[in-house]
Enzyme design. Sequence first.
Site, PDB file in Angstrom:
ATOM      1  CG  ASP A   1      -2.030   1.015   1.123  1.00  0.00           C
ATOM      2  OD1 ASP A   1      -2.417   1.361  -0.008  1.00  0.00           O
ATOM      3  OD2 ASP A   1      -2.498   1.488   2.178  1.00  0.00           O
TER       4      ASP A   1
ATOM      5  NE  ARG B   1      -1.346   6.681   1.153  1.00  0.00           N
ATOM      6  CZ  ARG B   1      -1.152   5.827   2.149  1.00  0.00           C
ATOM      7  NH1 ARG B   1      -0.746   6.265   3.328  1.00  0.00           N
ATOM      8  NH2 ARG B   1      -1.355   4.542   1.978  1.00  0.00           N
ATOM      9  CD1 TRP B   2       7.186   6.870  -2.588  1.00  0.00           C
ATOM     10  CD2 TRP B   2       6.935   7.028  -4.813  1.00  0.00           C
ATOM     11  NE1 TRP B   2       8.440   6.953  -3.145  1.00  0.00           N
ATOM     12  CE2 TRP B   2       8.308   7.045  -4.510  1.00  0.00           C
ATOM     13  CE3 TRP B   2       6.530   7.108  -6.147  1.00  0.00           C
ATOM     14  CZ2 TRP B   2       9.298   7.145  -5.494  1.00  0.00           C
ATOM     15  CZ3 TRP B   2       7.508   7.212  -7.131  1.00  0.00           C
ATOM     16  CH2 TRP B   2       8.882   7.235  -6.803  1.00  0.00           C
TER      17      TRP B   2
ATOM     18  CG  HIS C   1      -0.461   2.423  -9.199  1.00  0.00           C
ATOM     19  ND1 HIS C   1      -0.661   1.898  -7.940  1.00  0.00           N
ATOM     20  CD2 HIS C   1      -1.556   3.189  -9.450  1.00  0.00           C
ATOM     21  CE1 HIS C   1      -1.823   2.327  -7.466  1.00  0.00           C
ATOM     22  NE2 HIS C   1      -2.374   3.126  -8.360  1.00  0.00           N
TER      23      HIS C   1
ATOM     24  CD1 TRP D   1     -13.546  -4.861  -8.570  1.00  0.00           C
ATOM     25  CD2 TRP D   1     -12.961  -4.008 -10.548  1.00  0.00           C
ATOM     26  NE1 TRP D   1     -12.905  -5.854  -9.276  1.00  0.00           N
ATOM     27  CE2 TRP D   1     -12.538  -5.366 -10.496  1.00  0.00           C
ATOM     28  CE3 TRP D   1     -12.682  -3.270 -11.712  1.00  0.00           C
ATOM     29  CZ2 TRP D   1     -11.861  -5.987 -11.556  1.00  0.00           C
ATOM     30  CZ3 TRP D   1     -12.012  -3.895 -12.759  1.00  0.00           C
ATOM     31  CH2 TRP D   1     -11.609  -5.232 -12.668  1.00  0.00           C
TER      32      TRP D   1
ATOM     33  CG  LEU E   1       9.051 -17.387  -4.519  1.00  0.00           C
ATOM     34  CD1 LEU E   1       8.735 -17.383  -3.020  1.00  0.00           C
ATOM     35  CD2 LEU E   1       9.783 -16.097  -4.879  1.00  0.00           C
TER      36      LEU E   1
ATOM     37  NE  ARG F   1      -2.705  -1.176   4.581  1.00  0.00           N
ATOM     38  CZ  ARG F   1      -3.943  -1.254   4.142  1.00  0.00           C
ATOM     39  NH1 ARG F   1      -4.742  -2.180   4.607  1.00  0.00           N
ATOM     40  NH2 ARG F   1      -4.410  -0.400   3.248  1.00  0.00           N
TER      41      ARG F   1
ATOM     42  CB  SER G   1      -7.688  -3.384   3.088  1.00  0.00           C
ATOM     43  OG  SER G   1      -7.364  -2.162   3.709  1.00  0.00           O
TER      44      SER G   1
ATOM     45  CD  GLU H   1       3.933 -13.500  15.395  1.00  0.00           C
ATOM     46  OE1 GLU H   1       3.746 -12.377  15.917  1.00  0.00           O
ATOM     47  OE2 GLU H   1       3.643 -14.578  15.961  1.00  0.00           O
TER      48      GLU H   1
END
Length: 224
Positions: A12, A16-17, A29, A61, A122, A172, A180, A191
């Site tokens: 998240d 804002r960045w 993004h 959406w 992975l 997060r 969310s 954790e």
Amino acid sequence: MNPVKHVAIIMDGNGRWGIKKRKSRNYGHKQGLKTVEKIIVESLKKNIKFLTLFAFSTENWKRPKNEIKFLFSLLESFLKKKIKDFHRQKIKLSVIGKKNFSNKLNNLIYKSEKLTSRNNKLQINLALNYGSKSEIVDTFNIIKKKGLKISEKTINKNLYTANIPDPDILIRTGNTNRLSNFLLWQIAYSEIFFEKKLWPDFNKKDYNRIINNYKKIKRNFGNI
Ligand code: IPE
Ligand code: IPE
Ligand code: MG
């Protein structure tokens, strides 16, 4: 020292960045994808077996059409560009969520999953059009259809995350302390690390710090 098998991340803070950099949310993004690449490299190094990344929620959406469009085109080009690389590195890609996208994207996802399905270094679970409540409803409906009894075992076996151990760590970023609608069932004993940094600023050092702190935690699971 706790072993780390599965890390889940709510990535998240991109929007804002981008604004903070006096550019656009979409610019954020784009930059966020660079962090994704770094975290994948680091997860491979650390021999982490499962990495679950929240990329788009069932609630996202509600966002402006142009942002949604940008996010999906970014995802599409990322998959196209990276999937061979993933395969070469023995990464298995799996998309979790309601997979009801355009034919083109459904196809790309299907092909990417198929190509990498036997890899075992992975597993990356990309949570796309994912919502935990909708996952749980889907799961209950599947159980009902199969004529099975509802139990913790049948629920675990029929979630989108069947065959994946629950996350050991949930991260997060973005200075927001909420879940969310992400993996609500699966994180019962994870954790949780809420990070102030916005996702594009999150780096290898932050990731390693979290993992090292996690390793030292006394996990009780109800015991003493
Ligand atoms: C990325 O962060 C998460 C996605 C939905 C792709 P945001 O787009 O939510 O960024 P902020 O929280 O608005 O800064
Ligand atoms: C969660 O972030 C979803 C993803 C990271 C994909 P949001 O930015 O959508 O969460 P809210 O709306 O602030 O709770
Ligand atoms: Mg956000």
